[in-house]
Each structure stands twice: as structure tokens, then as C-alpha cells.
Design a protein around this motif. Structure first.
Motif, PDB file in Angstrom:
ATOM      1  N   LEU A 190       0.832  -1.204   0.000  1.00  0.00           N
ATOM      2  CA  LEU A 190       0.000   0.000   0.000  1.00  0.00           C
ATOM      3  C   LEU A 190       0.863   1.248   0.000  1.00  0.00           C
ATOM      4  O   LEU A 190       0.562   2.221  -0.715  1.00  0.00           O
ATOM      5  N   GLN A 194       0.694   4.003  -3.033  1.00  0.00           N
ATOM      6  CA  GLN A 194       0.308   5.414  -2.893  1.00  0.00           C
ATOM      7  C   GLN A 194       1.463   6.356  -3.214  1.00  0.00           C
ATOM      8  O   GLN A 194       1.239   7.464  -3.707  1.00  0.00           O
ATOM      9  N   ASP A 211      -8.729   6.483  -3.795  1.00  0.00           N
ATOM     10  CA  ASP A 211      -9.468   7.106  -2.693  1.00  0.00           C
ATOM     11  C   ASP A 211     -10.473   6.154  -2.045  1.00  0.00           C
ATOM     12  O   ASP A 211     -10.870   6.366  -0.897  1.00  0.00           O
ATOM     13  N   LEU A 213      -9.820   3.261  -1.038  1.00  0.00           N
ATOM     14  CA  LEU A 213      -9.111   2.562   0.035  1.00  0.00           C
ATOM     15  C   LEU A 213      -9.230   3.304   1.354  1.00  0.00           C
ATOM     16  O   LEU A 213      -9.084   2.713   2.420  1.00  0.00           O
ATOM     17  N   LEU A 214      -9.485   4.617   1.306  1.00  0.00           N
ATOM     18  CA  LEU A 214      -9.651   5.397   2.529  1.00  0.00           C
ATOM     19  C   LEU A 214     -10.957   5.083   3.229  1.00  0.00           C
ATOM     20  O   LEU A 214     -11.019   5.037   4.464  1.00  0.00           O
ATOM     21  N   TYR A 250      -2.619  -1.047   8.277  1.00  0.00           N
ATOM     22  CA  TYR A 250      -3.249  -0.568   7.050  1.00  0.00           C
ATOM     23  C   TYR A 250      -3.778   0.856   7.234  1.00  0.00           C
ATOM     24  O   TYR A 250      -3.545   1.743   6.398  1.00  0.00           O
ATOM     25  N   ILE A 254      -2.779   4.455   5.497  1.00  0.00           N
ATOM     26  CA  ILE A 254      -3.819   5.302   4.913  1.00  0.00           C
ATOM     27  C   ILE A 254      -3.660   6.748   5.397  1.00  0.00           C
ATOM     28  O   ILE A 254      -3.804   7.710   4.620  1.00  0.00           O
ATOM     29  N   ARG A 273     -10.444   7.846  10.572  1.00  0.00           N
ATOM     30  CA  ARG A 273      -9.473   6.750  10.600  1.00  0.00           C
ATOM     31  C   ARG A 273      -8.567   6.847  11.826  1.00  0.00           C
ATOM     32  O   ARG A 273      -8.155   5.830  12.379  1.00  0.00           O
TER      33      ARG A 273
END
Length: 547
Positions: A190, A194, A211, A213-214, A250, A254, A273
């Protein structure tokens, strides 16, 4: 090796012997049975890739009009060699999580800090995206009922309706040994994914291609599995803890990816998050007390983790007790003794003990300090405000303060070596660059972190002042459950300000504007009419004024 790679490939065939020797060394190291040599081979291969596809070299070649065609051909040939070397290196370390994780992290570092050829970046982007989606992404309505016999699973932490989800739980439940090959590479892949996206889209920084994945949910052991954790088998406990550790890492990656984006919906989801991370850390801490011999999977592949399992307090106490005292047990106190021993079997564990098993946050997450601070967390949740509560601020300051200490603290004197910290992403940055992230020269004070930190300090002080006033100086009722958290926030914020202003680099002429920016932010806190055009002496007097 970085220098040798540039010497070998910057002038094409002039250094063919050196380039051949480098390829021989890489092949020898990658096929070695020695763990350190194989890691050296991976790093050497990636430095060679950087030398083959370094864009500054391409620019120097293309500047000559007479050799323009040959420079273009050489550039294409070097990029092709770089792609072949990446492919061969990846194949030679397949089915070994430690080596693959190091490969992705080191490649991500090169993508972030070095100028690679655009054709190579596009190839890395295509391969990483396809591999990431194939391994970890499933549809949100995927059936996981067949895995409920192992551990009951559920899609959790979805911020909005998404078509996709992350299959962390199913990956572990299906085959624990196979998950060591795939799932533990989630965070390194990841990060690389990114970083490539950000590099190719450096002007916009929108990250629209990733986006989802957010906001997407994650298949994890559900609340029932967590509640029944004490009675679960060892394998089930490992599955539950490993799933939550991987989800935690993860989410941390992010945060690294999306923290700098200015879109309000994105900022709101980033703060959510952060709350998810705090919640997961709490779950993991409670579960580790019930399973203290658990060792989490690797998360930082660039350092060697020497982890020692926490020992029980009861074992220490029993070892120190005299034998005669152990033998004497009164019949009337037997039930109490049993209760005590049951409590003593629980290990006192803090999550900070496992920091080596979580992914490192980049220093640019300090931009989250510019988020407004609100003491009432219920008010934030009710109105869906883009604000930090005390727990979120404490989490952020706990992450940032040690990094600032590591880089900005003065070196030890009398010949003693300054201890090496564990924050690799921070060590590669210059101290001045880190200070600039907090104090941007020639920028409006509203874009500086210092006023936001001052605001948090003032609200924390007002909180304790109101407690003292409301309690009518009754010491027994002054503090409440939130007081320790807010007190730690206050301590950390003061520590951050102290570390920034005490950095000895501020006295250098090159960093004069940084010192002036700090004085301006402090002075405007007391007198909003102060301007950046003011003399430094006037700014200092205003900043240090008590009125």
C-alpha cells in the motif's frame, strides 16, 4: 553502492566492466543462504535500478543535440534493464515475507526521494496496482460464511457505501501459513502504491485512483469473536490478534497517504481513521492481556526487531517471596488468595511495548495539528465536525513528540555517541526540513501549526481552571475520567513547543526566518496587530510580553 551505480550507468558503455561486476554481486547476494547478504542484495539491486533510471542523468544526456538519438536509445535501454532487474529480484525472493517486505519498502523510499524515469514509474504503478487488487481487494458483498467455523467475520470500519472491501480476516482464516506470504505484505505494498500514485500525480495530489481505500470496510473478526477471546483456542486467538494488527497498520499507511489532502470530505475521513486506530489499539491491548505470549507479524522490515515477551507480575512476585511465606496459607484467606492469583496472572501490558510491530507515520502528518481542537468529543460526533477530540490529540502528540526528540534534541557531549532512534522515515530528513513542516516561512500564520498548538494548550488550561472553580477547591472532586488524557495532551503540546524552540539550529543564519516565524506566531497570539514585517526585536518583545 548508490554512487557506484551512478558511475556505472551514467555514461553507458564506458563503465561496462563496473556494471557487469555489479550485476554479478547482486546475483551472488540474492542467491545466498545468509540472511544479511540477501538483504544486502535486495538493497544493492534497488540502488542499481535507481542508477539505471535516474532522471537527472537522462537530462544531462539529452542536453547534447549531436548525441540526442543515442541518448534516447541509451535511456530506453537502461529503463528496460531496470524493469528486468526489478522482475528478477522479485522472483528471487518470492515466498519470503521478510525479503519481499524489505523490497517494497526500499523501492517506496527510492520512489519518494529519488527522481526515477516516468516509464519505470508507470510500470511499477501497473504491477503494484494489479498485485494489490488481486491479493487484498474483494467486493463488499463477498460471502464469508464458510469461514465462520474458524472465526466469525464481519465487514467493519466502513466510512461510506463502497463496492470494495479489504479481505484481511478471510486471508488469515483460509491458511495461516499462506497468509505469511500474502497478507503481511499489505502495508508495504500500500505504501509503494500510494507513493507511486502521488509521484505521478504530484501537481494535483488528489489520489483519486485509490481514494476508495480510505473509506472501504475491512473484513475482520466480529464483536462476538472479540468478546469470546478468553475461551478461544490458541489458533483462533492468533487469527484475531493478527487480523487487528494488520488492520491497524493498514489504517496507519492510509493516514500517511491522505493526511496532506485539503478536501474537506477527505479530511473528515482521515480524522475518522485516526479514531479507528485508537479504537483498534484499545482492542489489541485488552486482547494481549489475555494472550501475552503472542508475537505480532513484522511491520518494519528495514530494522531487526529483538522482541522479548512481557513477563507476568505474578512470576516476579513469587520468585521474590520466601518459601516459608508461600507455604503458610490461612484457611480463612484461601478464597482471597485464589482471587489474587487469578488477577496476578494477567500481564500489565501497554500498547507502546509493541511499537516495533506497527508501521511508522511520516513526519508530514504534523499537518493534522491544524485541525481545530474540541474538548467535547460528543459534540464532534453529533455534528460530524472536522475537529480533534482529546484522545485524537493525545494520539497525534504521542506520535510526533518522540520523532522531534530524536531529530532535534542536541547531541550528547564528551564523545558519547547519540543513540540511534527507531524512526527511519524521520532520520532521512534534515532537522531544518522537519522544523519547516511546523513553521512555514513566508506563509500565513493560519498555515502554521504553532497557533493550533497554542489553542490546544489554552483549552486544556481552561478545562482544569473550570474544574477547580466548579469543585469549590474540593480536592476529591477536582479530577474526572477525562483529566489524565487532557493532562497528557497539555504535557505533550508543551513538549513539542519546547523541542521546536530549543533546537540549536535556529541560531544559524540560514534558519533565521524559521526563528522569526515562531516569534511571529507567538507574538500574534498576544497581539493580533503584529505583522511579519516587524523587526525581530519587536517580535521577541511581543512574544515574551506577559501582558
Amino acid at each position: 553502492m548508490d554512487v557506484l551505480s551512478q558511475l556505472a550507468f551514467v555514461h553507458g558503455s564506458e563503465n561496462s566492466q563496473l556494471s557487469n561486476d555489479i550485476f554479478i554481486i547482486i546475483k551472488k547476494y540474492l542467491n545466498s543462504c545468509n540472511r544479511k547478504l540477501r538483504k544486502t542484495g535486495i538493497i544493492t539491486a534497488l540502488m542499481t535500478v535507481r542508477g539505471l533510471a535516474f532522471t537527472e542523468c537522462d537530462d544531462s544526456d539529452s542536453s547534447s543535440t549531436s548525441n540526442g538519438s543515442s541518448a534516447t536509445e541509451r535511456r530506453k535501454t537502461n529503463v528496460k534493464k531496470a524493469i528486468e532487474l526489478l522482475t528478477d529480484t522479485r522472483k528471487s525472493i518470492e515466498k519470503c515475507t521478510e525479503y519481499e517486505g524489505l523490497f517494497f519498502d526500499e523501492l517506496g523510499f527510492i520512489v519518494q526521494h529519488k527522481s526515477l524515469h516516468k516509464d519505470l514509474l508507470k510500470k511499477i504503478q501497473e504491477d503494484t496496482a494489479a498485485d494489490f487488487i488481486d491479493r487484498f481487494i474483494v467486493t463488499a458483498d463477498s460471502e464469508v460464511d464458510e469461514l465462520n467455523d474458524v472465526v466469525p467475520l464481519k465487514r467493519l470500519y466502513a466510512l461510506e457505501d463502497c463496492e470494495v472491501a479489504l479481505n484481511i480476516g478471510p486471508c488469515i482464516c483460509k491458511n495461516v501459513s499462506q497468509s505469511q506470504i500474502t497478507l503481511f505484505l499489505l502495508s508495504p505494498m500500500l505504501r509503494l502504491y500510494q507513493l507511486v500514485e502521488t509521484t505521478l500525480d504530484s501537481n494535483k495530489r488528489s489520489l483519486r485512483s485509490i481514494d476508495q481505500l480510505l473509506s472501504c470496510g475491512v473484513f475482520l473478526p466480529n464483536e462476538e469473536a472479540v468478546e469470546n477471546f478468553p475461551s478461544a483456542s490458541s489458533r483462533e486467538k492468533e487469527i484475531i490478534l493478527t487480523s487487528y494488527f494488520e488492520c491497524l497498520n493498514y489504517f496507519r499507511e492510509i493516514i500517511n497517504a491522505f493526511a496532506r489532502l485539503k478536501s474537506e470530505p477527505i479530511r473528515c475521513m482521515v480524522l475518522k481513521r485516526v479514531s479507528n486506530i485508537i479504537h483498534i489499539e484499545g482492542i489489541i491491548t485488552k486482547l494481549l492481556i489475555r494472550f501475552p505470549r503472542y508475537v505480532p507479524p513484522l511491520a518494519q522490515y528495514w530494522i531487526d526487531v529483538e522482541f522479548v515477551l512481557p513477563s507476568t507480575n505474578s512470576a516476579r512476585k513469587k520468585a521474590n517471596e520466601p518459601a516459608s511465606k508461600k507455604a503458610k496459607v490461612d484457611a480463612n484467606t484461601a478464597p482471597q488468595t485464589k482471587e489474587k492469583s487469578a488477577e496476578e496472572k494477567e500481564v500489565k501490558i501497554e500498547f507502546s511495548y509493541y511499537k516495533e510491530f506497527v508501521r511508522e507515520l511520516d513526519m508530514h502528518v504534523v499537518i493534522l495539528f491544524r485541525t481545530a481542537f474540541e474538548l467535547d468529543e460528543n459534540l464532534i460526533l453529533r455534528n460530524d465536525l472536522i475537529k480533534f477530540g482529546p484522545k485524537q490529540l493525545l494520539w497525534l502528540t504521542d506520535e510526533i513528540l518522540p520523532k522531534l526528540h530524536q531529530v532535534l534534541s542536541p547531541k550528547m557531549k564528551f564523545g558519547r555517541k547519540k543513540p540511534t532512534g527507531r524512526f527511519v522515515n524521520v532520520e532521512i530528513l534534515e532537522p531544518a526540513a522537519i522544523v519547516k513542516m511546523n513553521l512555514k516561512c513566508a506563509a500565513p500564520v493560519q498555515q502554521c501549526n504553532v497557533p493550533s498548538i497554542f489553542d490546544a494548550i489554552e483549552k486544556c488550561c481552561q478545562y482544569f481552571q473550570s474544574l477547580v472553580t466548579d469543585s469549590d477547591l474540593d480536592e476529591s472532586s477536582v479530577l474526572n475520567d477525562d483529566s489524565p488524557i487532557i493532562g497528557n495532551c497539555l504535557t505533550n503540546c508543551l513538549g513539542i513547543l519546547s523541542t521546536l524552540i530549543s533546537w540549536n539550529g535556529l541560531i544559524n543564519k540560514d534558519n533565521f526566518l524559521l526563528a522569526k516565524e515562531f516569534l511571529l506566531a507567538t507574538a500574534q497570539r498576544l497581539d493580533p496587530k503584529v505583522e511579519i514585517k516587524s523587526r525581530t526585536v519587536d517580535l521577541a518583545n511581543s512574544a515574551l510580553s506577559s501582558s
